[in-house]
Design a protein around this motif. Structure first.
Motif: not given
Length: 487
Positions: A59-64, A93-101
């Protein structure tokens, strides 16, 4: 010191064997150049092993949906599986959930009524209650934010007699314990981690690495002139390269030591209490070419049940060990395929899965467990929790998939030992070359046999004693009849 020299000699012996034994089989080439899974036998040979983890996503930044990541340097996962990525090049700092959203982005915070920003931050730590600590390297400070990303305090360059006058505070990694003490790994600091109290005041250093002295070089230094000594390497401790903290507050750390002591577990006094009861000290690869040299460990992640994983930047591999120091499995590598990296920078667990951060490519690789990996993880957990029967079953399932995993036989033996089956435990300890536990099982087995057959043994002794007396009495009687005195 004597143990240190013994470890050094063992390490050099293994290295020598690597150099002269390259063509003795495919195992060394497999460990040095391949990215496949393997284990080390009792004799230090690389042996085939099923894959414990497989890469499933890149996963890259654009994918996320967060834009390109620029030289991300750290990643942290909270107990509820929120993922914090330190995007150093973009100062956020980027925060993602468990599903990488994407959940949130922290690019600034309010300080004294004004917006303040990060500058090339290199280290990130998030507590159980989601307080955020950032090693804001470019600004020469540590930033402490609460769970709502509001400023709690700033830790800046301390003033202390323990520090040199020209000391420059450049934090690169940071953690905080449950008592709000902050531990900082700073560039150019050889005295260990810098400890700050809950108010942000510097208190002391903790866990300084011991200085390794080469006896030959020390001898020449004693005989050389002052000018010659100035050209020689100084005897200074090695710097730490990363740190993490477990649920009990113990600090796990990696350093640049190449003699098998590059992983440490530090207690509150800064003493190393890491258990090293495996065939070799936890250190990454123990067999390597002279060109590439030993593993350089740059990150460590502590899981439950005292399991921990380390990242080798030289070969891009992730090594995992049990709390006793047994090598469990390895995965990863350098290259262009899925599951390989260009510049791996950080690792983190999400449950039983792994996230590996590639700094050069700005990508996150997701590794998920195979059936073999899940079984082995659960076997180690069961043994740690004292669930003997479950550990016995799971270790048996593990060796059915991987007969080369010798420490699993020791795990079965320990489970049998706790169950009181000493004879069977001895067989498994012999298979795993575990001499210490074999001796323990043998002594217990001997006591058990003596206890079970005590009545029979005593009866035999009494019968033999009575027989001996009867024979002696008979001989005396016959001697008197013949006029011969028998003593």
């Amino acid at each position: 010191m004597f143990r240190r020299l013994q470890n050094m000699k063992a390490h050099l012996l293994v290295s020598l064997c690597c150099l002269i034994g390259v063509s003795a089989g495919g195992t060394l080439v497999h460990a040095e150049d391949g990215a496949s899974s393997y284990n080390y036998s009792f004799w230090g040979d690389t042996v085939a092993s099923p894959a414990a983890y497989q890469a499933t996503d890149l996963l890259s930044g654009p994918d996320l949906g967060i834009g390109p990541l620029k030289e991300p340097s750290d990643i942290h996962v909270t107990p509820d599986h929120q993922i914090y990525v330190l995007d150093s090049g973009n100062n956020r700092i980027v925060v993602l959930d468990e599903e990488l959203r994407p959940v949130a982005t922290i690019a600034s915070f309010e300080r004294d009524g004004k917006a303040d920003t990060f500058l090339n931050p290199q280290g990130l730590f998030v507590t159980e209650d989601k307080q955020v600590l950032v090693a804001d390297t470019g600004n020469k400070r540590v930033v402490h934010l609460d769970r709502n990303f509001k400023l709690v305090k700033i830790v800046e360059a301390p003033e202390s007699e323990l520090l040199k006058e020209n000391f420059v505070f450049q934090p690169v990694r940071v953690i905080m314990d449950k008592a709000q003490r902050i531990y900082v790994m700073a560039t150019g600091v050889f005295d260990g981690f810098m400890e700050f109290n809950a108010d942000g005041a510097f208190t002391s250093f903790i866990g300084a690495n011991r200085v390794f002295i080469d006896p030959v070089e020390y001898f020449w230094k004693r005989l050389s002139t002052k000018a010659q000594r100035s050209q020689m390497v100084m005897f200074t401790p090695t710097e730490f390269t990363n740190l993490d903290m477990d649920d009990e507050g113990f600090i796990y750390a990696t350093n640049g030591d190449s003699f098998g002591n590059n992983i440490k577990k530090l207690n509150a006094q800064g003493n190393d209490i890491l258990r090293r009861t495996g065939y070799f000290n936890p250190q990454g690869d123990i067999r390597f070419s002279i060109d590439l040299g030993p593993s350089r460990l740059i990150d460590i992640d502590v899981a439950d049940s005292e399991m921990y994983s380390v990242l080798d930047s030289k070969r891009g591999r992730i090594f995992t060990y049990s709390g006793d120091g047994h090598f469990m499995y390895v995965f990863g590598g350098l290259g262009n395929q899925l599951g390989e990296f260009k510049t791996p920078a950080a690792i983190e667990r999400v449950g039983d899965d792994f996230l590996v951060l590639d700094k050069a490519l700005g990508e996150i690789t997701v590794f998920r467990t195979t059936e073999y990996g899940r079984t082995l993880n659960e076997a180690v957990r069961s043994y740690y929790r004292g669930e003997e029967e479950k550990a016995f079953q799971l270790f048996n399932q593990t060796i059915n998939r991987n007969a080369n995993l010798e420490f699993a036989y020791a795990g079965i033996g320990k489970a049998l030992l706790r169950q009181g089956d000493y004879a069977e435990a001895m067989k498994h300890f012999k298979r795993s070359m575990d001499q210490k536990n074999y001796s323990k099982a043998f002594l217990l087995y001997r006591k058990q046999v003596l206890r079970e057959h005590f009545a029979t043994i005593m009866t035999l002794i009494v019968i033999l004693a009575a027989g001996a007396l009867a024979v002696r009495k008979y001989r005396k009687t016959m001697g008197r009849k013949r006029g011969v005195s028998i003593e």
